[in-house]
Write a protein that holds these residues in place. Structure first.
Motif, PDB file in Angstrom:
ATOM      1  N   THR A  13       0.733  -1.053  -0.164  1.00 46.28           N
ATOM      2  CA  THR A  13      -0.172  -0.008  -0.084  1.00 46.28           C
ATOM      3  C   THR A  13       0.823   1.501  -0.104  1.00 46.28           C
ATOM      4  O   THR A  13       2.115   1.367   0.299  1.00 46.28           O
ATOM      5  CB  THR A  13      -0.797   0.123   1.205  1.00 46.28           C
ATOM      6  OG1 THR A  13      -0.148  -0.045   2.428  1.00 46.28           O
ATOM      7  CG2 THR A  13      -1.838  -1.116   1.348  1.00 46.28           C
ATOM      8  N   ASN A  14       0.307   2.360  -0.383  1.00 49.21           N
ATOM      9  CA  ASN A  14       1.010   3.720  -0.448  1.00 49.21           C
ATOM     10  C   ASN A  14       2.359   3.330  -1.506  1.00 49.21           C
ATOM     11  O   ASN A  14       3.490   3.797  -1.220  1.00 49.21           O
ATOM     12  CB  ASN A  14       1.471   4.232   0.816  1.00 49.21           C
ATOM     13  CG  ASN A  14       0.216   4.348   1.690  1.00 49.21           C
ATOM     14  OD1 ASN A  14      -0.872   4.812   1.395  1.00 49.21           O
ATOM     15  ND2 ASN A  14       0.514   4.025   3.014  1.00 49.21           N
ATOM     16  N   GLU A  17       4.429   6.230  -2.435  1.00 47.02           N
ATOM     17  CA  GLU A  17       4.985   6.859  -1.549  1.00 47.02           C
ATOM     18  C   GLU A  17       6.414   6.329  -0.965  1.00 47.02           C
ATOM     19  O   GLU A  17       7.189   6.712  -0.036  1.00 47.02           O
ATOM     20  CB  GLU A  17       4.318   6.982  -0.195  1.00 47.02           C
ATOM     21  CG  GLU A  17       3.080   7.598  -0.207  1.00 47.02           C
ATOM     22  CD  GLU A  17       2.996   9.133  -0.850  1.00 47.02           C
ATOM     23  OE1 GLU A  17       3.820   9.737  -0.106  1.00 47.02           O
ATOM     24  OE2 GLU A  17       2.424   9.592  -1.820  1.00 47.02           O
ATOM     25  N   ASP A  26       6.704   5.744   3.092  1.00 41.79           N
ATOM     26  CA  ASP A  26       5.358   5.462   3.723  1.00 41.79           C
ATOM     27  C   ASP A  26       4.704   4.238   3.086  1.00 41.79           C
ATOM     28  O   ASP A  26       3.331   3.899   3.332  1.00 41.79           O
ATOM     29  CB  ASP A  26       4.365   6.606   3.316  1.00 41.79           C
ATOM     30  CG  ASP A  26       4.754   7.883   4.361  1.00 41.79           C
ATOM     31  OD1 ASP A  26       5.405   7.421   5.262  1.00 41.79           O
ATOM     32  OD2 ASP A  26       4.335   8.817   4.274  1.00 41.79           O
ATOM     33  N   ALA A  27       5.330   3.394   2.081  1.00 39.78           N
ATOM     34  CA  ALA A  27       4.816   2.400   1.575  1.00 39.78           C
ATOM     35  C   ALA A  27       4.827   1.242   2.599  1.00 39.78           C
ATOM     36  O   ALA A  27       5.798   1.054   3.344  1.00 39.78           O
ATOM     37  CB  ALA A  27       6.052   1.953   0.593  1.00 39.78           C
TER      38      ALA A  27
END
Length: 120
Positions: A13-14, A17, A26-27
């Protein structure tokens, strides 16, 4: 597989990032474990080393015990270094820290258990 999964949007997710390194990434792998390009590369290297060393029983034990020690060092590092510190360059969050503890203890235990079994 974990190293590859870290590069797949949706599993990570992310994804947009993700940074190469550093605590600013931010992953999140599976929405839980903080990852970066460097973190994924480290997992890919573990994935290559495992099968390469598993060709012999001593190599497999060395991978389990040595890799377990590396994971325990990463766990301690994660406890000592703040998540927002520039020293958190891999990066790691609390979920990573506890996973490293479990992996480290498990790998070392398996390494010693297989040593006992072979010695009989």
């Amino acid at each position: 597989m974990v190293g590859l999964a870290g590069f797949i949007p949706g599993i990570t997710t992310n994804y947009s990032e993700m940074t190469f390194a550093g605590h600013h990434s931010d992953a999140l792998l599976l929405g839980v474990f903080q990852v970066s390009v460097l973190h994924n590369i480290v997992h890919l290297l573990f994935g290559v080393a495992g099968p390469a060393l598993a060709r012999t029983a001593p190599g497999a034990r060395a991978f389990l015990i040595g890799g377990g020690v590396v994971y325990l060092v990463l766990w301690l590092y994660g406890l000592v270094v703040g998540q927002d510190s520039s020293a958190n360059f891999v990066p790691m969050n609390n979920a990573d820290d506890w996973l490293h503890l479990v992996l480290g203890l498990g790998m070392i235990a398996l390494g010693f258990l297989t040593s006992l079994r072979v010695a009989r």
